[in-house]
Design an enzyme around this catalytic site. Structure first.
Site, PDB file in Angstrom:
ATOM      1  NE  ARG A  78      -0.436  -0.779   5.079  1.00  0.00           N
ATOM      2  CZ  ARG A  78      -1.122   0.308   6.274  1.00  0.00           C
ATOM      3  NH1 ARG A  78      -2.500   0.378   5.947  1.00  0.00           N
ATOM      4  NH2 ARG A  78      -0.418  -0.084   7.223  1.00  0.00           N
ATOM      5  CB  SER A 111      -5.964   2.026   6.442  1.00  0.00           C
ATOM      6  OG  SER A 111      -6.026   2.228   7.457  1.00  0.00           O
ATOM      7  CD  GLU A 119     -17.980   1.547   1.884  1.00  0.00           C
ATOM      8  OE1 GLU A 119     -19.394   1.473   1.560  1.00  0.00           O
ATOM      9  OE2 GLU A 119     -17.120   1.779   2.821  1.00  0.00           O
ATOM     10  CG  PHE A 127     -14.915  -1.819   2.816  1.00  0.00           C
ATOM     11  CD1 PHE A 127     -15.386  -3.546   3.854  1.00  0.00           C
ATOM     12  CD2 PHE A 127     -14.217  -1.651   4.086  1.00  0.00           C
ATOM     13  CE1 PHE A 127     -14.923  -3.538   5.312  1.00  0.00           C
ATOM     14  CE2 PHE A 127     -14.017  -1.966   5.408  1.00  0.00           C
ATOM     15  CZ  PHE A 127     -14.422  -2.629   5.569  1.00  0.00           C
ATOM     16  CG  ASP A 129      -8.968  -5.062  10.684  1.00  0.00           C
ATOM     17  OD1 ASP A 129      -8.954  -5.256  12.271  1.00  0.00           O
ATOM     18  OD2 ASP A 129      -8.923  -4.457  10.349  1.00  0.00           O
ATOM     19  NE  ARG A 185      -2.877  -3.535   9.158  1.00  0.00           N
ATOM     20  CZ  ARG A 185      -2.131  -4.126  10.132  1.00  0.00           C
ATOM     21  NH1 ARG A 185      -1.152  -4.964   9.557  1.00  0.00           N
ATOM     22  NH2 ARG A 185      -2.424  -3.092  10.819  1.00  0.00           N
TER      23      ARG A 185
END
Lengths: 330, 291
Positions: free
Chosen positions: A16, A43, A64, A89, A123, A173
Site C-alpha cells: 500500500r 489506511s 462505498e 468494501f 481484523d 496492508r
C-alpha cells in the site's frame, strides 16, 4: 531483482505504500487525477495527497456505493479518479455500481483495494478480501492488477492512470519483501519470468510471488529447475507466457492470496484448457473464510507458505504424463 | 420569467406528441414501461424544449447542461424527447428494445450520443450527477446538472448516501426532479416502503425543496428557474405526477408500471391522446389569434 534475493534481512515494506507514493507522484504530474476515500485515508496511504491536493481529494465517508458513482461522474467529465478503500468494501460492497456505472458505462475509474488477502492486522474474515479478483475479473472491460511488492505497486498505479478504462488494483496492508527494482519491467497484460526452469512453472501474483521464488530455491536444492513467473496482470492475462511455460515445463502451479476459485488459478486454467492442457495445481485459500491472527500464523494455517508451494509443485510434476514404462515424457 | 401562454401550449402539445410516441414504441416491441414515461412527459418536454442548454447536433458540447436519468426504466420518454429535439430521427424510436438498437430497454450512455449515463439498476444516477457537479465546480464551468429520479428508488441506500453528500457539500449546481407518482412495481409506495414525509427528509439533509404539479408546465418551468438561483444548496423538485397520465385506463394503476399495451389497447390510448392533442391545437390557434 534485488541481490541477494534470499537475504533474511531483505528490505520489507507494505504494497500500500507503493500506492501512496504513486498517488503523490500522479498528483504532481497529472492535474486530472482525483482521489476518493471511504473514511480510510490513512489506511490507504492517501492522507498526504488529501493534504497537498485538497481540491482533488474527495472524502466520501463510509459510503462505498456513492463513492464509485461519484467517481464515474468525475470520469465522464474527464477526470481520472482513484477510489481508495479496503478491497473487502470496494469492490466488495459496491460491485453492482462498479458493474453498471463504471464497466458497462466505460468510465475511466480506478478502483484501489487495500488490505487484500489474509493480512489485515488481526481484523479477521470480514476484512479479508479473498474474492476480489474473482468478482472483478468477470466484469467486461475491467483490468485486474495484483502487483507483487511495493515497487511494482507504484508502477501498477502509474500504469493504471495512463491506461484509459476501468482498472482494479489490489494490494496489501502488511510489510512484504521488496525484491523488484525500479528497472524491473512492468506492463499491463504482461507477465515476467523471474527465474527460468524446465521441470515446472510457478505462476504467482501479489504477495505470493516472493514465497514462490523461495519455493523454487528450495526445489533447486532437490535438483528441480523451476520457472517462476510473476503475473501481476490477471486481466488481461499474458496468454503467451502461460502457453510457453506449459510447453517448456509441462506442469503449472499457481499461487495467490485469494480463494482457489475464480482468481489467478482460474485465469491460468482457462488459458491452459483451451490452448495447451498440462497438469495444474492451485495454491490459494481453500474455499473458506479466514480469521484473526498473526501474518505468519495465517499463511501457515491457510496454506500460503513456500512449503505449500513446494508440495503443490511436486504434485504437479508427479501428474505429468508418463510413457509406457513409467518414464516421464519430458 | 413569466412564460407566454402560447409557449405553455406548445410545450403541452410536445408532451402530447411524446406520449403518442411512447405508446407506439411500446406497442411496436410489446414490452417496456408505460406508467412512468407517460407521467413524466411534461417534465421532459420542459427540460428538452425550455430548460436544458444543449446542442443536439453536438451532443458532447462541453458547456451543455447534463441530464442524468437515474430511473432508467422510464427511458421511453427520454428517447421521445431526444428524437423530437433532433438528437436522432423520430423513426428510430420504433427500434426501442429491439436487437441491434441504440435505444436499449434501459439507457446505455455508450449506445446513444446525448445520453449522459447508464441507468437501470436503481439509485446510481444521483451519485454520478454529484461527481459531475464536483468536476464542474472545480473547473469553474457554468453547466448545471439535472437528475431525474423515481420515488421508488428512494428505497435504495445509495440514493441517501448521494443526497446527504450533495447537501453537506452545498452543490448549488445540482437539481433533481423526483417523479413522485406514488407507485412502484409491487404497489403504492406508501404501502410498500413509505417515504413520507419526503419533503421534510430532504430539508433535514440540507436541500432546497420545491413541490409542484408535475403536469403543470408553468410550475415545472418556474421550479427549474428558481433552482437556477439557489446557489447555497442543491434543489429537489418533487413533481407530483399521475402514472399513466393521458391514457384513462392506465392512470394511477400500478399494474401499468412495467407493461406494454396490446395493439388494440394501444389504439384506444392513441385515440384518447389524439383527442387531447386536437384540443391543445385548437387552443393554440385561439392563442395565436389573440382570443
Amino acid at each position: 531483482m534485488v541481490e541477494p534475493l534470499f537475504d533474511k534481512d531483505i528490505k520489507k515494506a507494505p504494497t500500500r505504500d507503493g500506492y501512496g507514493e504513486a498517488i503523490m507522484e500522479l498528483g504532481q504530474t497529472n492535474p486530472d487525477v482525483f482521489v476518493l476515500s471511504g473514511d480510510l485515508t490513512e489506511s490507504t496511504r492517501t492522507l498526504k495527497f488529501s493534504k497537498k491536493y485538497p481540491d482533488r481529494f474527495i472524502e466520501s465517508g463510509v459510503a462505498e456505493q456513492n463513492m464509485v458513482g461519484m467517481a464515474a461522474g468525475l470520469a465522464f467529465e474527464g477526470k481520472i479518479p482513484f477510489v481508495s478503500s479496503f478491497a473487502a468494501f470496494s469492490p466488495g460492497r459496491n460491485w453492482d455500481q462498479i458493474r453498471v456505472s463504471i464497466c458497462y458505462s466505460q468510465a475511466n475509474v480506478k478502483i484501489a483495494g487495500s488490505h487484500a488477502g489474509l493480512l489485515t492486522g488481526g481484523d479477521g474474515a470480514t476484512h479479508q478480501a479473498l474474492e476480489d479478483i474473482a468478482i472483478t475479473r468477470c466484469l467486461p472491460s475491467m483490468v485486474v492488477l495484483a502487483p507483487c511488492d511495493k515497487v511494482e505497486t507504484k508502477k501498477a498505479t502509474i500504469a493504471a492512470a495512463q491506461y484509459i478504462g476501468p482498472v482494479y488494483i489490489r494490494f496489501a496492508r502488511d510489510k512484504t519483501p521488496v525484491f523488484t527494482t525500479d528497472n524491473t519491467p512492468f506492463e499491463i497484460g504482461k507477465a515476467l519470468m523471474l527465474r527460468d526452469g524446465a521441470d515446472a512453472t510457478i505462476i504467482a501474483c501479489g504477495t505470493m510471488v516472493y514465497p514462490s521464488l523461495e519455493a523454487s530455491e528450495k526445489l533447486s536444492k532437490e535438483g528441480y529447475l523451476i520457472r517462476v513467473i510473476n503475473s501481476p496482470s490477471i486481466k488481461p492475462i499474458d496468454i503467451d507466457a502461460i502457453i510457453a511455460a506449459a510447453k517448456d515445463t509441462g506442469a503449472i502451479v499457481t499461487a495467490e492470496e485469494h480463494q482457489v476459485y475464480g482468481g489467478l488459478g482460474g485465469a491460468v486454467a482457462e488459458v491452459l484448457t483451451t490452448s495447451f492442457p498440462v497438469p495444474q495445481e492451485i495454491v490459494g485459500v481453500m474455499d473458506t473464510f479466514g480469521e484473526s491472527g498473526e501474518p505468519k500464523e495465517l499463511w501457515e494455517k491457510y496454506g500460503l507458505t513456500a512449503e505449500h508451494i513446494v508440495s503443490a509443485t511436486k504434485k504437479a510434476m508427479e501428474r505429468k504424463p508418463r510413457g509406457p514404462k513409467g518414464e516421464r515424457a519430458s | 420569467m413569466a412564460i407566454p401562454d402560447l409557449e405553455v401550449l406548445e410545450l403541452e402539445a410536445m408532451a402530447n406528441t411524446m406520449r403518442q410516441d411512447i405508446i407506439r414504441m411500446l406497442v411496436s416491441v410489446g414490452s417496456g414501461h408505460a406508467g412512468g414515461p407517460l407521467g413524466m412527459a411534461e417534465v421532459f418536454a420542459v427540460l428538452y424544449f425550455r430548460i436544458l442548454k444543449k446542442d443536439p447536433k453536438n451532443p458532447f458540447w462541453s458547456e451543455r447542461d447534463r441530464l442524468i436519468l437515474s430511473n432508467g426504466h422510464i427511458c421511453a420518454v427520454s428517447y421521445a424527447a431526444m428524437a423530437r429535439a433532433g438528437y436522432f430521427p423520430v423513426e428510430e424510436l420504433l427500434t426501442y428494445r429491439k436487437i441491434n438498437s441504440r435505444l436499449q430497454g434501459h439507457p446505455h450512455n455508450r449506445s446513444l450520443p446525448g445520453l449522459e449515463n447508464t441507468g437501470g439498476t436503481l439509485g446510481q444516477g444521483l451519485s454520478q450527477a454529484v461527481g459531475r457537479c464536483i468536476a464542474g465546480r472545480l473547473d469553474g464551468k457554468k453547466y448545471r446538472v439535472y437528475c431525474v429520479m423515481s420515488d421508488g428508488e428512494h428505497d435504495e441506500g445509495q440514493t441517501w448516501e448521494a443526497l446527504m453528500w450533495a447537501g453537506n457539500h452545498k452543490l448549488g449546481n445540482l437539481t433533481t426532479l423526483v417523479d413522485r407518482n406514488n407507485i412502484q412495481i409491487d404497489g403504492h409506495t406508501e404501502d410498500i416502503f413509505p417515504l413520507e414525509p419526503l419533503k421534510d427528509k430532504y430539508e433535514a439533509i440540507k436541500w432546497h425543496v420545491i413541490e409542484i404539479d408535475g403536469h403543470n408546465v408553468r410550475e415545472i418551468v418556474a421550479a427549474c428557474e428558481e433552482a437556477q438561483h439557489i446557489y447555497e444548496k442543491p434543489t429537489a423538485i418533487i413533481c407530483h405526477t399521475v402514472p399513466g397520465k393521458g391514457v384513462s385506463y392506465m392512470e394511477n394503476n400500478y399494474e401499468w408500471h412495467g407493461k406494454a399495451p396490446t395493439k388494440e389497447q394501444g389504439e384506444v390510448a392513441l385515440a384518447e391522446l389524439r383527442a387531447e392533442g386536437d384540443r391543445i391545437q385548437k387552443e393554440m390557434l385561439r392563442a395565436k389569434r389573440g382570443f
